[in-house]
Design a protein around this motif. Structure first.
Motif, PDB file in Angstrom:
ATOM      1  N   TYR A   1       8.226  19.358   0.296  1.00 17.63           N
ATOM      2  CA  TYR A   1       7.489  18.275  -0.356  1.00 17.63           C
ATOM      3  C   TYR A   1       6.962  17.243   0.633  1.00 17.63           C
ATOM      4  N   CYS A   2       7.773  16.892   1.627  1.00 17.23           N
ATOM      5  CA  CYS A   2       7.349  15.798   2.517  1.00 17.23           C
ATOM      6  C   CYS A   2       7.286  16.203   3.971  1.00 17.23           C
TER       7      CYS A   2
ATOM      8  N   CYS B   1      16.883  16.814   0.799  1.00 20.19           N
ATOM      9  CA  CYS B   1      16.046  15.922   1.579  1.00 20.19           C
ATOM     10  C   CYS B   1      16.582  14.498   1.439  1.00 20.19           C
TER      11      CYS B   1
ATOM     12  N   CYS C   1      10.453  10.719  -0.302  1.00 26.47           N
ATOM     13  CA  CYS C   1      10.144  12.083  -0.731  1.00 26.47           C
ATOM     14  C   CYS C   1      10.238  12.198  -2.251  1.00 26.47           C
TER      15      CYS C   1
END
Ligand SMILES: [Zn+2]
Length: 142
Positions: free
Chosen positions: A133-134, A102, A107
């Motif tokens: 996660y994001c 990412c 993040c």
């Protein structure tokens, strides 16, 4: 031209885009392997000019699912008694860990060092993954 003997038993990962061979080599942790591994870079390919190849001797049960994300042109052959016993068609895995990264600066997987980057497939046709996660979206074609 360099001649590499064909293997009797093992895995041949073929039609790797030039330059991706070394990435796959490390991704599969073949640098730590205690079996015979050949990484062939810039081999001549009849169809596509240049390609990389990896040959792994006497191992047939390697987890290769993450390769679909790296390079969709790859072909994998399992070799038994000098013959192709199985061709594996790579599909995009539903979840990948530690393969994609990412790059969203906000993040948590970018700011915390010891978090494993995790992605989930959201659209197979468009080859689209999202960060677990994001929720940032990534197209793995490029
Ligand atoms: Zn993220």
């Amino acid at each position: 031209m360099l001649n590499i003997n064909s293997i009797t038993n093992g895995i041949v990962i073929d039609h790797i885009s030039p330059g991706n061979g070394i990435k796959i080599y490390y991704m599969l942790e073949l640098d730590k392997a205690d079996y015979t591994v050949a990484l062939i870079m810039n081999a001549q390919s009849k169809k596509h000019g240049c390609k990389d190849m990896i040959k792994i001797e006497n191992v047939l049960d390697l987890d290769l699912t993450a390769l679909g994300v790296m390079d969709s042109n790859i072909t994998i052959n399992l070799i038994k008694d000098e013959r192709i016993s199985e061709k594996i068609n790579l599909e995009l895995p539903h979840h990948v860990e530690g393969v994609l990264e990412c790059n969203n600066p906000r993040c948590v997987s970018t700011s915390e060092r010891n978090i494993v980057h995790r992605f989930s497939l959201v659209d197979k046709e468009k080859r689209l993954y999202k960060c677990d996660y994001c929720d940032h979206l990534y197209n793995v074609e490029d």
